[in-house]
Write an enzyme that holds these catalytic residues in place. Structure first.
Site, PDB file in Angstrom:
ATOM      1  N   LYS A 101      39.390   9.436  -7.713  1.00  0.00           N
ATOM      2  CA  LYS A 101      39.686   8.131  -8.295  1.00  0.00           C
ATOM      3  C   LYS A 101      40.856   7.485  -7.551  1.00  0.00           C
ATOM      4  CE  LYS A 101      40.745   6.357 -12.992  1.00  0.00           C
ATOM      5  NZ  LYS A 101      40.961   6.800 -14.391  1.00  0.00           N
ATOM      6  N   SER A 174      37.949   4.602 -17.652  1.00  0.00           N
ATOM      7  CA  SER A 174      38.287   3.874 -16.450  1.00  0.00           C
ATOM      8  C   SER A 174      37.847   4.596 -15.171  1.00  0.00           C
ATOM      9  CB  SER A 174      39.813   3.681 -16.400  1.00  0.00           C
ATOM     10  OG  SER A 174      40.498   4.921 -16.272  1.00  0.00           O
ATOM     11  N   SER A 198      39.334   8.519 -20.396  1.00  0.00           N
ATOM     12  CA  SER A 198      38.809   7.905 -19.178  1.00  0.00           C
ATOM     13  C   SER A 198      38.024   8.820 -18.256  1.00  0.00           C
ATOM     14  CB  SER A 198      39.945   7.238 -18.395  1.00  0.00           C
ATOM     15  OG  SER A 198      40.394   6.084 -19.056  1.00  0.00           O
TER      16      SER A 198
END
Length: 485
Positions: A101, A174, A198
């Site tokens: 990420k 996210s 997330s």
């Protein structure tokens, strides 16, 4: 679409012969890939080429990556191939490609944290890998690139990423890009972060596995923070055995003790385990399809010998308000300069940060005290219980742009609240949690089944998850992404 400028320059990836053989490589689990690399039947270079070819074909439709580090990953693969041939594998993930990420520092690459403002202002590459990225490299993993996310990780719907299993719907957030990359076969493993769910939310939405470890087990150095007292690095994987292998690599766990084919014994039953399930009142706050499938999952585990007890979650109405206060205050404090300098943030991000700046100190302190109390109450709730079983997300993947959701009782819900309702307890208490796909792909839109455990109880959760996965024919296969080719 990720920046693939380097791809066109590398003929090994665009060669038709490589593309034709991409399917076996991109469909391999991390466990299978590591085993084949170790026994010499698969080269890290061939695997990297095949996964890169899959990214080239699938990512224009999915939008999982912000940048693909093609040149460096191929260089790493070549070095790994030579090293393995001479010395054997350096670690359990030697030669296996992973994505991270865009909150994690990767040496030589800027960290944009999903923010267009940072992308415009920050061209400075990170000087070193984040601690967890360094641990993956020490285990031999190859870093494919960085994945899309909500700005600063402040959201539950990654805006530029489509769900590979239902492209007209959200991949969640996210860590939406990380989950979508894994689901679409653009790398078998991904690193994400879990602050309010997330990792688990996009895992549930994309039909993959998401592991949030106990808070503090994995280091946060080199990870751009959202809320430093809640942020937890986590793992996204296609199956539980892969998540277990990645967790072992990140923590130095003995892989012989892991659940799943190829990495240890697979549990034959749930006999002797006591699983706590929330009372029926909580399930009325779920979409009917979610409630039905989670209930069926619980029955399946009961049939395997688990003792099921019905419980009321401790002080559940205080959980999400406390998470929201802590997250808003800490995020606003960290991003104070962006607010003061008038950075061009997404309007929703700016609104949330400005709201966080208005949180009174006494409210923040009260939220921290509430967390202490809740942690103690949850510890009490685990007396005689091995794990809690509950939905990961109260809804199925939502259509792009959808915000308001009708409730079965005639009321209305909103996507951020429905997405985090069942994720927040593990976030606030710091307890480990695992989301696995609930049922099979034939059942409809993806739904997540969540196991929540005691502190440092990851191995129990992984064994439960592997058992449930084996009973439902999992892991789910790679999504068939329409490419228009």
């Amino acid at each position: 679409m990720a920046d693939m400028a380097e791809t066109a320059e590398n003929e090994t990836v665009t060669d038709p012969a490589v593309t034709e053989t991409a399917a076996p490589g991109h469909e391999l689990s991390a466990v299978e890939a590591a085993a084949r690399i170790a026994d010499g039947s698969l080269s890290p270079v061939d695997l990297a080429q095949q996964v890169l070819a899959r990214i080239r074909v699938a990512d224009p439709e999915v939008g999982a990556y912000t940048v693909v580090l093609e040149e460096s990953v191929l260089d790493e693969a070549e070095r790994a191939a030579k090293r393995i041939a001479q010395e054997g594998p350096r670690g359990p993930l030697d030669g296996v490609p992973v994505s991270v990420k865009d909150l994690f520092d990767v040496a030589g690459t800027p960290t944009w944290a999903g923010s267009s403002a940072l992308r415009r202002a920050c061209g400075t590459p990170a000087a070193a890998d984040a601690a967890v990225v360094a641990r993956l490299r020490s285990a031999g993993a190859l870093v494919l690139g960085k994945t899309q996310m909500d700005e600063f990780a402040f959201g539950t719907v990654t805006p530029d990423t489509r769900n590979p299993r239902c492209p007209d719907r959200s991949a969640g957030g996210s860590s939406g890009g990380a989950a979508a990359a894994v689901a679409a076969g653009m790398g078998p493993l991904a690193l994400g972060t879990d602050t309010g769910g997330s990792v688990r939310i996009p895992a549930a939405m994309c039909g993959v596995v998401g592991l949030k470890p106990t808070y503090g087990v994995l280091p946060g150095e080199g990870v751009a923070p959202l809320s430093w007292s809640l942020d937890t690095p986590g793992v996204l994987a296609r199956g539980v055995a892969d998540a277990a292998l990645a967790f072992a690599a990140l923590t130095g766990t003995d892989t012989d003790a892991l659940p799943g084919p190829g990495v240890g014994s697979e549990p034959a039953s749930a006999k002797g385990l006591t699983l706590a399930v929330p009372d029926d009142a909580l399930f009325t706050r779920c979409a009917p399809d979610v409630a039905e499938r989670v209930a069926a999952g619980v029955e399946l585990l009961a049939a395997q010998g688990a003792r099921i007890v019905r419980v009321s979650l401790p002080m559940v109405d205080l959980v999400s308000p406390a998470v929201a206060l802590i997250m808003a205050a800490e995020a606003s404090a960290h991003h104070r300069r962006a607010l003061e300098d008038g950075a061009e943030l997404h309007p929703t991000t700016r609104d949330r940060l400005e709201e966080g700046a208005l949180v009174p100190a006494r409210d923040y302190i009260d939220a921290l005290r509430t967390r202490q109390l809740l942690h103690a109450r949850w510890q009490e709730a685990f007396e005689g219980v091995d794990a809690f079983v509950l939905p990961t997300v109260a809804i199925t993947p939502v259509a792009h742009g959808e915000f308001f959701l009708p409730q079965p009782d005639g009321g209305m819900d909103v996507v951020p609240v429905a997405s985090t309702r069942f994720a927040h307890p593990a976030s606030l208490t710091g307890l480990p949690a695992l989301s696995v796909p609930c049922g099979s792909p034939e059942d409809g839109l993806p739904v997540g089944l969540q196991f929540m455990g005691r502190p440092h109880g990851e191995q129990t959760l992984l064994r439960l998850g592997r058992l449930y996965e084996s009973l439902t024919g999992g892991p789910w296969p790679v999504a068939e992404v329409p490419t228009g080719a």
